[in-house]
Scaffold this active site. Structure first.
Site, PDB file in Angstrom:
ATOM      1  N   ARG A 117     -14.375  -4.494   2.635  1.00 26.49           N
ATOM      2  CA  ARG A 117     -13.288  -4.476   2.416  1.00 26.49           C
ATOM      3  C   ARG A 117     -12.491  -5.699   3.242  1.00 26.49           C
ATOM      4  NH1 ARG A 117     -12.877   1.242   2.997  1.00 26.49           N
ATOM      5  NH2 ARG A 117     -11.937   0.828   5.020  1.00 26.49           N
TER       6      ARG A 117
ATOM      7  N   GLN B  35     -10.357  -2.434  -3.226  1.00 25.27           N
ATOM      8  CA  GLN B  35     -11.694  -1.661  -2.785  1.00 25.27           C
ATOM      9  C   GLN B  35     -12.642  -1.843  -3.770  1.00 25.27           C
ATOM     10  OE1 GLN B  35     -11.696   0.947  -0.233  1.00 25.27           O
ATOM     11  NE2 GLN B  35     -13.915   0.919  -0.659  1.00 25.27           N
TER      12      GLN B  35
ATOM     13  N   HIS C 193      -6.764   1.067  -7.246  1.00 21.65           N
ATOM     14  CA  HIS C 193      -7.201   0.450  -5.988  1.00 21.65           C
ATOM     15  C   HIS C 193      -8.239  -0.799  -5.903  1.00 21.65           C
ATOM     16  CE1 HIS C 193      -7.521   0.276  -1.718  1.00 21.65           C
ATOM     17  NE2 HIS C 193      -8.181   1.492  -1.288  1.00 21.65           N
TER      18      HIS C 193
ATOM     19  N   CYS D 138     -14.794   5.850  -0.353  1.00 24.15           N
ATOM     20  CA  CYS D 138     -13.979   4.537   0.198  1.00 24.15           C
ATOM     21  C   CYS D 138     -13.309   5.277   1.701  1.00 24.15           C
ATOM     22  CB  CYS D 138     -12.761   4.424  -0.855  1.00 24.15           C
ATOM     23  SG  CYS D 138     -12.004   6.076  -1.082  1.00 24.15           S
TER      24      CYS D 138
ATOM     25  N   ASP E 127     -14.444  10.730  -3.264  1.00 22.51           N
ATOM     26  CA  ASP E 127     -13.183  10.299  -2.314  1.00 22.51           C
ATOM     27  C   ASP E 127     -12.593  11.632  -2.140  1.00 22.51           C
ATOM     28  OD1 ASP E 127     -10.981   9.279  -1.605  1.00 22.51           O
ATOM     29  OD2 ASP E 127      -9.932   8.908  -3.620  1.00 22.51           O
TER      30      ASP E 127
ATOM     31  N   ARG F  36       0.834  -1.149  -0.098  1.00 23.39           N
ATOM     32  CA  ARG F  36       0.091  -0.099  -0.001  1.00 23.39           C
ATOM     33  C   ARG F  36       0.859   1.062  -0.092  1.00 23.39           C
ATOM     34  NH1 ARG F  36      -5.654   0.996   1.438  1.00 23.39           N
ATOM     35  NH2 ARG F  36      -5.750   3.133   2.398  1.00 23.39           N
TER      36      ARG F  36
HETATM   37  N1  NVA Z   1      -7.621   8.555  -3.244  1.00 28.60           N
HETATM   38  C1  NVA Z   1      -7.166   8.197  -1.607  1.00 28.60           C
HETATM   39  C2  NVA Z   1      -7.840   7.066  -1.432  1.00 28.60           C
HETATM   40  C3  NVA Z   1      -7.816   6.449  -0.092  1.00 28.60           C
HETATM   41  C4  NVA Z   1      -8.581   5.059   0.133  1.00 28.60           C
HETATM   42  C5  NVA Z   1      -5.711   8.204  -1.477  1.00 28.60           C
HETATM   43  O1  NVA Z   1      -5.112   7.889  -2.180  1.00 28.60           O
HETATM   44  O2  NVA Z   1      -5.432   8.895  -0.464  1.00 28.60           O
END
Ligand code: NVA
Length: 262
Positions: free
Chosen positions: A247, A68, A65, A202, A161, A38
């Site tokens: 999730r 998700q 992602h 998300c 988001d 991640r």
């Molecule tokens: N676009 C957000 C998603 C978080 C799950 C990020 O990358 O921070």
């Protein structure tokens, strides 16, 4: 059988700094049965997968992602009983991990995907074209629009988001607030949607002042929420915690299937 998990934070290894991704991948691959990454660039997770010799799971990159997506589609199916034909509207920053992955997923599953945002935040043309090709095979549609009334008309799901993602500098907040505020998910946007339309996110979400960043932004720009109003986030339309729970189920399923147990 018990599971042993080791968390390596950004300062906890030499990955990419003193040791190449390929070398770190081969070291970790000797020690672990699987690696979840991640982090940032998509090329990193792809290099890990190429060299580790064990399953590598993409837990989020700047570009995508995928885990998700499984949770989100499971959540939509639980609420609507189907995926095909669902009008799915994504508002806000549609050219980052969430916008990209949702467009690909909707295209592959025969859904009607709309990116409703300032055109500066539309997904990359090459990815849109790839999704148009998937859409031809599945019956999906892909629409990019700056018009909230057109974008949200008869929506089944409105999704958003954060406006500034992990790995992006703090300096961009001001510009994002200015350019993306017209695409905030609020009661006015939902007024165009179907009466039983749902709200998805998300997480993390800036819907109130109960976060450090939320408070800082309020002090600087005088706003008390960003990509979604508290009214919508806390409403009956909101299925964000169903997504959050899913999730866990979806990531467990992906690990189970790829660790040779399926
Ligand atoms: N676009 C957000 C998603 C978080 C799950 C990020 O990358 O921070």
């Amino acid at each position: 059988m018990g599971a042993n998990v080791t968390y390596l934070d950004p300062s906890g290894s030499q990955i990419g700094k003193k040791e190449s991704i390929a070398d770190t991948a081969r070291v970790l691959g000797r020690m672990y049965d699987g690696i979840e990454y991640r982090g940032f660039e998509q090329t990193i997770v792809e290099d890990l997968a190429k060299y580790a010799g064990v399953p590598v799971w993409n837990g989020l990159t700047n570009e995508s992602h995928p885990t998700q997506m499984i949770a989100d589609m499971m959540t939509i199916k639980e609420h609507f009983g189907k995926l095909s034909g669902i009008k799915f509207v994504y508002m806000g920053d549609a050219r980052y991990n969430m916008g990209n992955s949702l467009m690909v997923t909707c295209a592959k599953l025969g859904m009607d995907f709309v990116a409703c945002t300032n055109k500066k935040y539309f997904p990359e043309t090459s990815l849109v074209q790839q999704c148009q090709d998937f859409a031809k095979q599945t019956g999906a549609t892909i629409t990019l629009t700056e018009d909230v009334a057109e974008g949200c008309k008869d929506a089944d799901v409105i999704y958003t988001d954060v406006w500034v993602s992990m790995g992006e500098p703090d300096e961009v907040w001001e510009e994002r607030i200015k350019e993306l505020s017209p695409y905030q998910v609020n009661a006015a946007a939902f007024a165009y949607a179907k009466t039983d339309a749902k709200f998805m996110h998300c997480l993390p979400a800036f819907h109130d002042l109960n976060t450090t960043i939320g408070k800082e932004i309020h002090k600087k720009f005088g706003i008390d929420c960003m990509e979604v109003t508290d009214e919508i986030f806390e409403s009956e339309r909101s299925i964000v915690f169903d997504e959050a729970e899913n999730r866990m189920h979806s990531i467990k399923a992906v690990m189970y299937a790829t660790l040779g147990n399926a």
